[in-house]
Scaffold this motif. Sequence first.
Motif, PDB file in Angstrom:
ATOM      1  N   TYR A  50     -50.674  18.932  -6.071  1.00  0.00           N
ATOM      2  CA  TYR A  50     -51.896  19.140  -6.852  1.00  0.00           C
ATOM      3  C   TYR A  50     -52.382  17.820  -7.457  1.00  0.00           C
ATOM      4  CZ  TYR A  50     -55.294  20.606 -10.200  1.00  0.00           C
ATOM      5  OH  TYR A  50     -56.458  20.710 -10.902  1.00  0.00           O
ATOM      6  N   PHE A  51     -51.460  17.098  -8.091  1.00  0.00           N
ATOM      7  CA  PHE A  51     -51.864  15.808  -8.673  1.00  0.00           C
ATOM      8  C   PHE A  51     -52.283  14.810  -7.591  1.00  0.00           C
ATOM      9  CE2 PHE A  51     -49.166  17.143 -12.419  1.00  0.00           C
ATOM     10  CZ  PHE A  51     -50.238  17.275 -13.288  1.00  0.00           C
ATOM     11  N   TYR A  52     -51.616  14.888  -6.476  1.00  0.00           N
ATOM     12  CA  TYR A  52     -51.971  14.026  -5.344  1.00  0.00           C
ATOM     13  C   TYR A  52     -53.439  14.264  -4.951  1.00  0.00           C
ATOM     14  CZ  TYR A  52     -51.916  12.229  -0.525  1.00  0.00           C
ATOM     15  OH  TYR A  52     -52.203  11.570   0.636  1.00  0.00           O
ATOM     16  N   GLU A  53     -53.810  15.524  -4.949  1.00  0.00           N
ATOM     17  CA  GLU A  53     -55.202  15.843  -4.596  1.00  0.00           C
ATOM     18  C   GLU A  53     -56.200  15.415  -5.667  1.00  0.00           C
ATOM     19  OE1 GLU A  53     -54.930  19.912  -3.269  1.00  0.00           O
ATOM     20  OE2 GLU A  53     -54.286  19.249  -1.269  1.00  0.00           O
ATOM     21  N   GLN A  54     -55.684  15.207  -6.873  1.00  0.00           N
ATOM     22  CA  GLN A  54     -56.536  14.656  -7.940  1.00  0.00           C
ATOM     23  C   GLN A  54     -56.590  13.128  -7.872  1.00  0.00           C
ATOM     24  OE1 GLN A  54     -58.128  16.943 -10.138  1.00  0.00           O
ATOM     25  NE2 GLN A  54     -57.232  18.323  -8.617  1.00  0.00           N
ATOM     26  N   GLY A  55     -55.964  12.562  -6.861  1.00  0.00           N
ATOM     27  CA  GLY A  55     -56.080  11.115  -6.670  1.00  0.00           C
ATOM     28  C   GLY A  55     -54.870  10.294  -7.098  1.00  0.00           C
ATOM     29  N   ILE A  56     -53.802  10.948  -7.506  1.00  0.00           N
ATOM     30  CA  ILE A  56     -52.591  10.202  -7.888  1.00  0.00           C
ATOM     31  C   ILE A  56     -51.677  10.083  -6.668  1.00  0.00           C
ATOM     32  CG2 ILE A  56     -50.534  10.200  -9.353  1.00  0.00           C
ATOM     33  CD1 ILE A  56     -52.206  11.571 -11.494  1.00  0.00           C
ATOM     34  N   GLU A  57     -51.284   8.859  -6.350  1.00  0.00           N
ATOM     35  CA  GLU A  57     -50.523   8.660  -5.110  1.00  0.00           C
ATOM     36  C   GLU A  57     -49.084   8.222  -5.318  1.00  0.00           C
ATOM     37  OE1 GLU A  57     -53.013   5.971  -2.912  1.00  0.00           O
ATOM     38  OE2 GLU A  57     -54.209   7.647  -2.139  1.00  0.00           O
ATOM     39  N   THR A  58     -48.745   7.867  -6.546  1.00  0.00           N
ATOM     40  CA  THR A  58     -47.391   7.386  -6.805  1.00  0.00           C
ATOM     41  C   THR A  58     -46.720   8.238  -7.869  1.00  0.00           C
ATOM     42  OG1 THR A  58     -48.194   5.177  -6.285  1.00  0.00           O
ATOM     43  CG2 THR A  58     -46.040   5.311  -7.315  1.00  0.00           C
ATOM     44  N   PHE A  59     -45.479   8.649  -7.581  1.00  0.00           N
ATOM     45  CA  PHE A  59     -44.733   9.508  -8.489  1.00  0.00           C
ATOM     46  C   PHE A  59     -43.346   8.925  -8.732  1.00  0.00           C
ATOM     47  CE2 PHE A  59     -48.004  12.024  -6.584  1.00  0.00           C
ATOM     48  CZ  PHE A  59     -48.416  12.909  -7.574  1.00  0.00           C
ATOM     49  N   GLY A  60     -42.731   9.339  -9.836  1.00  0.00           N
ATOM     50  CA  GLY A  60     -41.401   8.847 -10.157  1.00  0.00           C
ATOM     51  C   GLY A  60     -40.380   9.969 -10.120  1.00  0.00           C
ATOM     52  N   GLU A  61     -39.197   9.644  -9.591  1.00  0.00           N
ATOM     53  CA  GLU A  61     -38.088  10.611  -9.560  1.00  0.00           C
ATOM     54  C   GLU A  61     -36.831   9.901 -10.057  1.00  0.00           C
ATOM     55  OE1 GLU A  61     -37.520  13.842  -8.646  1.00  0.00           O
ATOM     56  OE2 GLU A  61     -39.589  14.349  -8.129  1.00  0.00           O
ATOM     57  N   ASN A  62     -35.875  10.685 -10.563  1.00  0.00           N
ATOM     58  CA  ASN A  62     -34.676  10.043 -11.102  1.00  0.00           C
ATOM     59  C   ASN A  62     -33.395  10.405 -10.359  1.00  0.00           C
ATOM     60  OD1 ASN A  62     -34.390  12.649 -12.029  1.00  0.00           O
ATOM     61  ND2 ASN A  62     -33.519  12.034 -13.997  1.00  0.00           N
ATOM     62  N   ARG A  63     -33.499  11.183  -9.271  1.00  0.00           N
ATOM     63  CA  ARG A  63     -32.312  11.479  -8.477  1.00  0.00           C
ATOM     64  C   ARG A  63     -32.602  11.283  -6.992  1.00  0.00           C
ATOM     65  NH1 ARG A  63     -29.291  16.490 -10.083  1.00  0.00           N
ATOM     66  NH2 ARG A  63     -27.987  15.643 -11.733  1.00  0.00           N
ATOM     67  N   VAL A  64     -31.663  10.634  -6.331  1.00  0.00           N
ATOM     68  CA  VAL A  64     -31.886  10.258  -4.930  1.00  0.00           C
ATOM     69  C   VAL A  64     -32.062  11.485  -4.041  1.00  0.00           C
ATOM     70  CG1 VAL A  64     -30.900   9.080  -2.931  1.00  0.00           C
ATOM     71  CG2 VAL A  64     -30.726   8.038  -5.197  1.00  0.00           C
TER      72      VAL A  64
END
Length: 229
Positions: free
Chosen positions: A45-59
């Motif tokens: 959903y956020f990707y479709e709002q134009g956000i392309e980079t996300f953060g994760e904390n577990r491999v």
Amino acid sequence: MEELKNRLQKVKEKITVSANKVNRDPRNIKLLPISKNQSPEKINYFYEQGIETFGENRVQELREKNEKLKNKNINWHFVGHLQRNKVKYLLRMNNCIMIQSVDSLRLAREINKRASKNNREISILIEVNVSGDQSKFGFKPEKTMKSIKKIDQLSWLNQKGLMTLAPYVEDPEESRPYFKKLAEIFQEANEQGYQLSELSMGMTNDYQIAIEEGATIVRVGRGLFGSRR
Ligand SMILES: *Cc1c(COP(=O)(O)O)cnc(C)c1O
């Protein structure tokens, strides 16, 4: 999903307000949604709002989500404590573009080695334990300059800046001294010629204070996605 839209709107507004308060250009502040424990659908959903980079904390979680979202052009930042035996998985993913949580020289060397093996560079941030909190990872503030110098020698790493996690406090104002401290080290490194550009600090509770103190990346989880599963 309407909720997500409202939260995104609100966070963006608050970023602008805080930036304006200290005469900064809000466009110089990157919002990094932290999607840990959140569904791929919400990420999309956020990707479709134009956000392309996300953060994760577990491999493992990062790999699973990357698999589910593989037909999108999503990039990832890794923000959690990273075990050396898992570094290889991140370096194999060309869309894992930054490791924000480099908390030891041994880890930095392992990332460098795996980057070399995969014939790719990777951006990194040095995690600093500004509060000295025993439960937190990161370099001691007084050891950070020396580590920046050493990590600068690792040719597959693009050292971009510093990251910290402030201790959880009721009143975000109490986090200000920690953000100030990180900004000081950042400035000192730049005065010594290291050309660091990123200061990753501030989460849902305290990102507005972090922006006032110079954050260029704010890592917001619950403030965007809602409470975690
Ligand atoms: C979970 C997490 C965040 C986001 O925390 P929220 O309080 O949900 O905004 C930011 N940075 C790191 C390293 C995290 O693990």
